[in-house]
Each structure stands twice: as C-alpha cells, then as structure tokens.
Write an enzyme that holds these catalytic residues in place. Structure first.
Site, short mmCIF file in Angstrom:
data_model
loop_
_atom_site.label_atom_id
_atom_site.label_comp_id
_atom_site.label_asym_id
_atom_site.label_seq_id
_atom_site.Cartn_x
_atom_site.Cartn_y
_atom_site.Cartn_z
CB CYS A 104 -7.68 -4.56 21.30
SG CYS A 104 -6.01 -4.96 20.23
CD GLU A 143 -12.96 -0.06 18.75
OE1 GLU A 143 -13.34 -1.33 19.18
OE2 GLU A 143 -11.72 0.12 19.12
CG HIS A 201 -9.93 -2.61 17.76
ND1 HIS A 201 -9.96 -1.69 18.70
CD2 HIS A 201 -8.77 -3.33 17.63
CE1 HIS A 201 -8.65 -1.90 19.34
NE2 HIS A 201 -7.88 -3.10 18.42
#
Ligand code: MN
Length: 236
Positions: free
Chosen positions: A108, A215, A213
């Site tokens: 990001c 994650e 993202h």
C-alpha cells in the site's frame, strides 16, 4: 534452520507520536517462515544502518500519504495526513536496503514510498484526479478480508510467477496511487480502470510493491500466501 529476519516499518500516530504494528503483517511474516522485527521510527541514519544489518529483508508497511514535496508537487486539496518523520525514516531505509541488495516488499503506502524513493510520482487523490466511466472503489466499502476488485498481472513478471494466474482478486483501501512509475521499475499489475497496482524491479533480487493488502487475504487466498512465502524465501 535460522529464520530470515524481516524489518517492518511502523505506523505513526502524528497526534501523540505513538508507533504501532498491525498484527496482520506480523502474522503473515511468521506464517511464511520469517521472523518479524518491528523497527523504531526515531533514530539517526547510523542507527538505521546498524538496525538494518540485523535484517535479511525489509517490509514497508501501509500508512498515510507520502508528502507531495517528495515528488515535486504542492499539496492537492484532497491529500490527507502525512508523517514527514516516517517519510524520512522509510526513504532512508529503502536507500540502505537497495544498496545492500536486500529483498524489499512494499504494501500500500509501501509501493508508493518505493516509487517516490526511486523518482516516480503519485496521484494525491484518485477520485479527484482520475476519471473513469466505471469508478472502482479503491476505498472498498466492506471489510479488508473481502476482495473488491481485480488486477491484471503482467506476463513474465515475478508477480505472475507468484500469482500463477493472469488475474487476481484483491482488496483495496487507498485513495492515492502510482502515477508515473520510477525509472527502472516495471508495472506488474493494473486494475481494470488502468491504475497501477503493483511494481517490481527486474534487475534486483526481490523488490515488489503491491497497492493491495495481501496481509488480510493470505489465510484464504493461496496467491496472497505465496507472495509472503516468495518474499521470505528470497530473504534466506
Ligand atoms: Mn485498488
């Protein structure tokens, strides 16, 4: 076998100067076999040299807008909060990591810092600077665990090897984006509205920036899990 140590850059609360680390990054790195090392925001250049010498890889995490002066612009009406301290810290670490040819993953804000650090530019605010017949919600209206748009992966890139597909479902929580990629960086994914969603450096051990993202996705999405695996493996 010793685990590769991955330095992670912190979030910075500019109201009270607190720093913090989302467990999502830490867990993604742990699951991929790495050892996350949260890095401090404060400290000198010499301190960062020593800290980075403890690391095998660098993860530039998500966060606020890079300051527009970094790519030669004044602040646009819809630019949001900045942290000059974090800008300085991350650009210094990026430079050191590049010189050491250390693997780097940008997420990001991380892809934006990589791009700005290498001489590229950003859109300060997508909705007010980019027009589209079908405006994609780059700030998605639902939880980050749920993908919201697709990206098209450039054939022959490292990302295409990792993804194993020409199209990926990604989440999206950004209002800025890469405008002109920096010299030496290759576009490895774009959204269907043409916005750049991933960059990589072909002549480098591992340098990948993604605008989404992973994650928040790796537990359900094997391609997102492989992204962290490929990164930590390259840090060994
Ligand atoms: Mn997006």
């Amino acid at each position: 076998m010793k685990k590769p140590v991955i330095g992670i850059t912190p979030a910075h609360n500019t109201e009270n100067d607190d720093i913090s680390f989302r467990p999502t990054y830490v867990n993604a790195i742990l699951h991929a076999g790495g050892l996350p090392l949260p890095l401090p925001l404060h400290g000198s250049h010499e301190d960062r040299v020593q800290l980075l010498s403890l690391c095998d890889g660098l993860l530039l995490s998500g966060g606020p807008d890079p300051h527009p002066f970094l790519f030669g612009e004044d602040t646009q009406l819809h630019c949001q909060n900045v942290s000059p301290l974090r800008d300085e810290m991350e650009l210094d670490l990026l430079d050191l990591a590049l010189k050491a040819r250390m693997p780097i993953l940008g997420i990001c804000r991380g892809i934006q810092i990589i791009n700005v650090g290498l001489g590229g530019t950003l859109y300060q605010d997508i909705p007010s600077q980019v027009s589209s017949g079908f405006p994609i919600a780059h700030k998605q209206p639902f939880h980050y665990h749920i993908p919201s748009h697709h990206v098209r992966i450039t054939e022959g890139t490292r990302l295409s090897q990792i993804a194993g597909d020409s199209r990926l479902q990604v989440n999206s929580m950004h209002h800025q984006a890469v405008r002109d990629p920096a010299p030496g960086l290759m576009v490895s994914a774009v959204a269907d509205d043409g916005l750049i969603e991933a960059l990589e450096k072909p002549d480098y051990p591992f340098l990948l920036g993604v605008q989404w993202h992973p994650e928040y996705l790796w537990e359900k999405d094997p391609a997102a899990a492989r992204l962290f695996l490929a990164f930590t493996e390259s840090c060994r």
